[in-house]
Design an enzyme around this catalytic site. Structure first.
Site, PDB file in Angstrom:
ATOM      1  N   GLY A   1     -56.586  46.447  -3.044  1.00 42.56           N
ATOM      2  CA  GLY A   1     -56.092  45.353  -2.217  1.00 42.56           C
ATOM      3  C   GLY A   1     -55.147  45.777  -1.113  1.00 42.56           C
TER       4      GLY A   1
ATOM      5  N   ASN B   1     -58.283  33.311  -3.114  1.00 38.81           N
ATOM      6  CA  ASN B   1     -57.926  34.284  -4.143  1.00 38.81           C
ATOM      7  C   ASN B   1     -58.690  35.580  -3.873  1.00 38.81           C
ATOM      8  OD1 ASN B   1     -58.475  31.427  -4.915  1.00 38.81           O
ATOM      9  ND2 ASN B   1     -57.027  31.941  -6.515  1.00 38.81           N
TER      10      ASN B   1
ATOM     11  N   GLU C   1     -55.259  25.667  -5.123  1.00 43.58           N
ATOM     12  CA  GLU C   1     -55.923  25.630  -6.421  1.00 43.58           C
ATOM     13  C   GLU C   1     -55.207  24.624  -7.319  1.00 43.58           C
ATOM     14  OE1 GLU C   1     -54.915  29.421  -7.985  1.00 43.58           O
ATOM     15  OE2 GLU C   1     -54.580  28.605  -9.982  1.00 43.58           O
TER      16      GLU C   1
ATOM     17  N   HIS D   1     -50.706  37.428  -5.297  1.00 41.78           N
ATOM     18  CA  HIS D   1     -51.705  38.021  -4.401  1.00 41.78           C
ATOM     19  C   HIS D   1     -51.108  39.036  -3.426  1.00 41.78           C
ATOM     20  CE1 HIS D   1     -54.262  34.053  -4.858  1.00 41.78           C
ATOM     21  NE2 HIS D   1     -54.192  34.743  -5.975  1.00 41.78           N
TER      22      HIS D   1
HETATM   23  P1  FDA Z   1     -54.923  45.779  -9.601  1.00 40.29           P
HETATM   24  O1  FDA Z   1     -53.526  45.336  -9.487  1.00 40.29           O
HETATM   25  O2  FDA Z   1     -55.907  44.865 -10.232  1.00 40.29           O
HETATM   26  O3  FDA Z   1     -54.985  47.145 -10.421  1.00 40.29           O
HETATM   27  C1  FDA Z   1     -54.084  48.197 -10.224  1.00 40.29           C
HETATM   28  C2  FDA Z   1     -54.001  49.007 -11.511  1.00 40.29           C
HETATM   29  O4  FDA Z   1     -53.365  50.247 -11.238  1.00 40.29           O
HETATM   30  C3  FDA Z   1     -53.184  48.333 -12.606  1.00 40.29           C
HETATM   31  O5  FDA Z   1     -53.909  48.364 -13.810  1.00 40.29           O
HETATM   32  C4  FDA Z   1     -51.914  49.175 -12.689  1.00 40.29           C
HETATM   33  O6  FDA Z   1     -51.354  49.236 -13.981  1.00 40.29           O
HETATM   34  C5  FDA Z   1     -52.418  50.532 -12.249  1.00 40.29           C
HETATM   35  N1  FDA Z   1     -51.386  51.376 -11.637  1.00 40.29           N
HETATM   36  C6  FDA Z   1     -50.477  51.033 -10.702  1.00 40.29           C
HETATM   37  N2  FDA Z   1     -49.723  52.091 -10.348  1.00 40.29           N
HETATM   38  C7  FDA Z   1     -50.165  53.132 -11.072  1.00 40.29           C
HETATM   39  C8  FDA Z   1     -49.768  54.510 -11.168  1.00 40.29           C
HETATM   40  N3  FDA Z   1     -48.785  55.003 -10.406  1.00 40.29           N
HETATM   41  N4  FDA Z   1     -50.422  55.313 -12.041  1.00 40.29           N
HETATM   42  C9  FDA Z   1     -51.429  54.818 -12.819  1.00 40.29           C
HETATM   43  N5  FDA Z   1     -51.843  53.523 -12.771  1.00 40.29           N
HETATM   44  C10 FDA Z   1     -51.218  52.704 -11.910  1.00 40.29           C
HETATM   45  N6  FDA Z   1     -57.141  36.777  -7.930  1.00 40.29           N
HETATM   46  C11 FDA Z   1     -58.304  36.069  -7.835  1.00 40.29           C
HETATM   47  O7  FDA Z   1     -59.167  36.425  -7.033  1.00 40.29           O
HETATM   48  N7  FDA Z   1     -58.487  34.970  -8.628  1.00 40.29           N
HETATM   49  C12 FDA Z   1     -57.546  34.533  -9.501  1.00 40.29           C
HETATM   50  O8  FDA Z   1     -57.767  33.543 -10.217  1.00 40.29           O
HETATM   51  C13 FDA Z   1     -56.327  35.249  -9.589  1.00 40.29           C
HETATM   52  N8  FDA Z   1     -55.308  34.843 -10.414  1.00 40.29           N
HETATM   53  C14 FDA Z   1     -54.208  35.651 -10.609  1.00 40.29           C
HETATM   54  C15 FDA Z   1     -53.264  35.317 -11.585  1.00 40.29           C
HETATM   55  C16 FDA Z   1     -52.208  36.183 -11.860  1.00 40.29           C
HETATM   56  C17 FDA Z   1     -51.187  35.806 -12.895  1.00 40.29           C
HETATM   57  C18 FDA Z   1     -52.103  37.418 -11.149  1.00 40.29           C
HETATM   58  C19 FDA Z   1     -50.976  38.377 -11.433  1.00 40.29           C
HETATM   59  C20 FDA Z   1     -53.038  37.732 -10.183  1.00 40.29           C
HETATM   60  C21 FDA Z   1     -54.088  36.866  -9.897  1.00 40.29           C
HETATM   61  N9  FDA Z   1     -55.049  37.182  -8.955  1.00 40.29           N
HETATM   62  C22 FDA Z   1     -56.182  36.406  -8.817  1.00 40.29           C
HETATM   63  C23 FDA Z   1     -54.922  38.393  -8.115  1.00 40.29           C
HETATM   64  C24 FDA Z   1     -55.828  39.546  -8.551  1.00 40.29           C
HETATM   65  O9  FDA Z   1     -55.696  39.789  -9.932  1.00 40.29           O
HETATM   66  C25 FDA Z   1     -55.437  40.790  -7.734  1.00 40.29           C
HETATM   67  O10 FDA Z   1     -55.663  40.491  -6.372  1.00 40.29           O
HETATM   68  C26 FDA Z   1     -56.267  42.011  -8.116  1.00 40.29           C
HETATM   69  O11 FDA Z   1     -56.102  42.343  -9.475  1.00 40.29           O
HETATM   70  C27 FDA Z   1     -55.893  43.216  -7.253  1.00 40.29           C
HETATM   71  O12 FDA Z   1     -56.836  44.237  -7.481  1.00 40.29           O
HETATM   72  P2  FDA Z   1     -56.527  45.748  -7.121  1.00 40.29           P
HETATM   73  O13 FDA Z   1     -57.780  46.526  -7.337  1.00 40.29           O
HETATM   74  O14 FDA Z   1     -55.918  45.801  -5.774  1.00 40.29           O
HETATM   75  O15 FDA Z   1     -55.401  46.238  -8.135  1.00 40.29           O
END
Ligand code: FDA
Length: 506
Positions: free
Chosen positions: A468, A478, A355, A440
């Site tokens: 994920g 991504n 990217e 990721h």
């Molecule tokens: P996700 O991580 O989204 O959600 C998990 C949630 O559970 C969080 O809100 C967390 O706080 C909560 N949680 C965790 N443990 C807990 C607990 N014990 N009790 C209560 N709540 C809890 N991807 C993409 O496709 N395009 C992109 O452009 C980008 N760019 C990007 C930039 C940056 C800076 C980051 C950090 C990430 C990306 N990504 C991305 C990755 C993408 O955001 C990521 O793959 C997904 O958010 C993952 O989705 P999930 O549903 O797995 O969990």
């Protein structure tokens, strides 16, 4: 708490969790969502919900005294990070020694902080990664369903070619073309009509004001505006924030979870227990894996598979930066939403999808920055640290070798053909390639191993993984569109076969 029993309980509010909440509610099931972060809708003293990337304050990071941005330095100087007061900020960085993982915290999970790039993987690689999943159904039904619900749109090509805000992308495209490598446009969930109004000065600026990483105040269709808004509109979903789930154990009514209610200083102000007939784990690769690993290792859920904690990967993430010639500026104005990828994924020895990332510093810096996704066969696994009651990732730096080699192959070619060099001053340690963090995280509870082919956790009925952690470590693009589409596929089956056939607790 709103209830001490919930017919369905969803942990987390990222992509998988948001799909689960919406589909359960649409099936008529009352659902409670527990999210450890806060709800991001009330403006701070500056009138904005989120702080700026280049001027971070307490809202930026999850209980820190100093920010830990991925690009640590500029000209080797520590000018990027700021001292902040501890607060439930929107971005977290979890350090596991040789690997650090960035994740979103708040209602919407990663959708609050990410770059919004909405990429569907090449079908051939999807089938290589998840061969047991029917690709026809994914590409015919669930990917389109996910893209539509997420509000995916594409940049207008004519505007892209003419606007100063994407000069940095056009420069990288030209450099790739000189090396004989193609680029592809990447769709996004950021509203490009809003972005054009930002450029025209008729809408408040967000992507064009350097906002990303610590939240976007305008324009971005994060989950709180799409899936979660639709879920709440059913009237059947309650979201409880600052609610961190610590433990899960069996109960006569299904399962019981222990929830810590946090205050804004991070202290546990109360600990509650909530029972549920159906438990959906959407806490992300790290969160979900840690909860199940802890449950297995402490004996709370002893029949969980030995596969829980295995098959983790970082999607081959590495970052690199190139220094361009002074006559080839990238522009002081840069949109924070990437729209172009260098597509060398079919390279027989070193597949890379890179990217073209923004570096919006508000001044001309002649830097081309990339987040490269590489094909890395190495996998990590989690072990339970009983003393600290947390999961530890077993991943060593040398496991990044294939990713670094692939990135060096691609960017080395770009440098040779264009007469350019690497920047060594951005990632700390004088490195040209940053291989010590990922955006990721994928895997830990892999589909068909720790769960059945639809995310039902093996060994204990009534627990489902929806995020994920189901994806075995690599995707080639991504990940959020795939996480969403897979959750759509799995939830459709679970609602039909488990929830509607056995409506206990509805
Ligand atoms: P996700 O991580 O989204 O959600 C998990 C949630 O559970 C969080 O809100 C967390 O706080 C909560 N949680 C965790 N443990 C807990 C607990 N014990 N009790 C209560 N709540 C809890 N991807 C993409 O496709 N395009 C992109 O452009 C980008 N760019 C990007 C930039 C940056 C800076 C980051 C950090 C990430 C990306 N990504 C991305 C990755 C993408 O955001 C990521 O793959 C997904 O958010 C993952 O989705 P999930 O549903 O797995 O969990």
């Amino acid at each position: 708490p709103a209830a001490d029993h919930a017919p369905a309980l969803v942990i987390g509010s990222g992509y998988g969790a948001a799909v689960a909440a919406l589909r359960l509610a649409r099936a008529g099931v009352r659902t409670v969502v527990l999210e450890m972060g806060r709800l991001w809708e009330t403006p701070g003293p500056d009138g904005k919900v989120f702080c700026r990337t280049i001027a971070p304050d307490h809202r930026s990071m999850w209980f820190r005294t100093r920010t830990e941005a991925p690009l640590a330095t500029f000209l080797w100087l520590d000018v990027v990070n700021r001292n902040i007061s501890p607060y439930p900020g929107v971005l977290d960085r979890i350090d596991y020694g040789d690997m650090a993982v960035y994740v979103g915290r708040g209602v919407g999970g990663g959708s609050l902080v990410n770059g919004g790039m909405a990429v569907t993987p090449p079908r051939s690689y999807f089938s290589e990664v998840l061969p047991q999943v029917d690709a026809d159904a994914m590409y015919g039904t669930y990917f389109p369903r996910a893209r539509s619900a997420l509000g995916v749109n594409s940049i207008d090509r004519a505007w892209f070619e003419s606007t100063p805000w994407y000069r940095y992308s056009r420069v990288s495209r030209a450099h790739a073309a000189r090396a004989g490598i193609g680029t592809v446009f990447v769709p996004n969930v950021y509203d490009f009509d809003h972005m054009r109004r930002e450029a025209a000065g008729t809408a408040p600026k967000s992507a064009l004001a350097g906002e990303v990483l610590y939240g976007n105040n305008h324009g971005k269709r994060s989950l709180d505006k799409t899936y979660l808004a639709a879920a709440l509109a059913t009237g059947l979903v309650t979201v409880e924030t600052l609610s961190r789930v610590r433990a899960v154990r069996p109960h006569a009514r299904g399962h019981v979870v222990t929830v810590e209610r946090l205050d804004l200083r991070g202290r546990v102000r109360a600990t509650d227990e909530i029972t549920t007939s159906r438990l959906f784990l959407g806490a992300g690769s790290l969160g979900t894996t840690e909860l199940l690993l802890r449950a297995r290792e402490t004996g709370a859920l002893p029949d969980l598979s030995p596969e829980v904690g295995r098959g983790w990967g970082h999607n081959g993430n590495v970052m690199a930066a190139r220094a361009n010639h002074v006559w080839d500026p990238v522009g002081a104005r840069q949109s924070t939403m990437p729209v172009l990828g260098i597509d060398d994924w079919n390279n027989p020895t070193h597949p890379v999808f890179a990217e073209v990332a923004p570096l919006p510093m508000g001044l001309e810096h002649w830097i081309s920055l990339y987040l490269a996704i590489t094909k890395n066969p190495e996998r990590g696994h989690f072990v339970y640290d009983a003393v600290r009651d947390r999961a530890r990732l077993r991943w060593s730096r040398d496991q990044n070798g294939p990713s670094v080699a692939a990135a060096r192959s691609l960017f080395g070619r770009l440098n040779r053909v264009n007469g350019t060099v690497y920047r060594h001053d951005l990632f700390g340690g004088n490195r040209a390639i940053a291989d010590d963090f990922t955006y990721h995280p994928l895997g830990g509870c892999v589909l068909g191993r720790a769960t059945d082919l639809y995310g039902r956790v093996r060994g204990h009925r009534g627990i489902y993984v929806v995020d994920g952690s189901l994806i075995p470590g690599s995707l080639g693009v991504n990940p959020f569109v795939t996480i969403t589409a897979l959750a759509e596929r799995n939830m459709e089956r679970i609602i039909r076969e488990d929830v509607l056939r056995d409506p206990r607790g509805r």
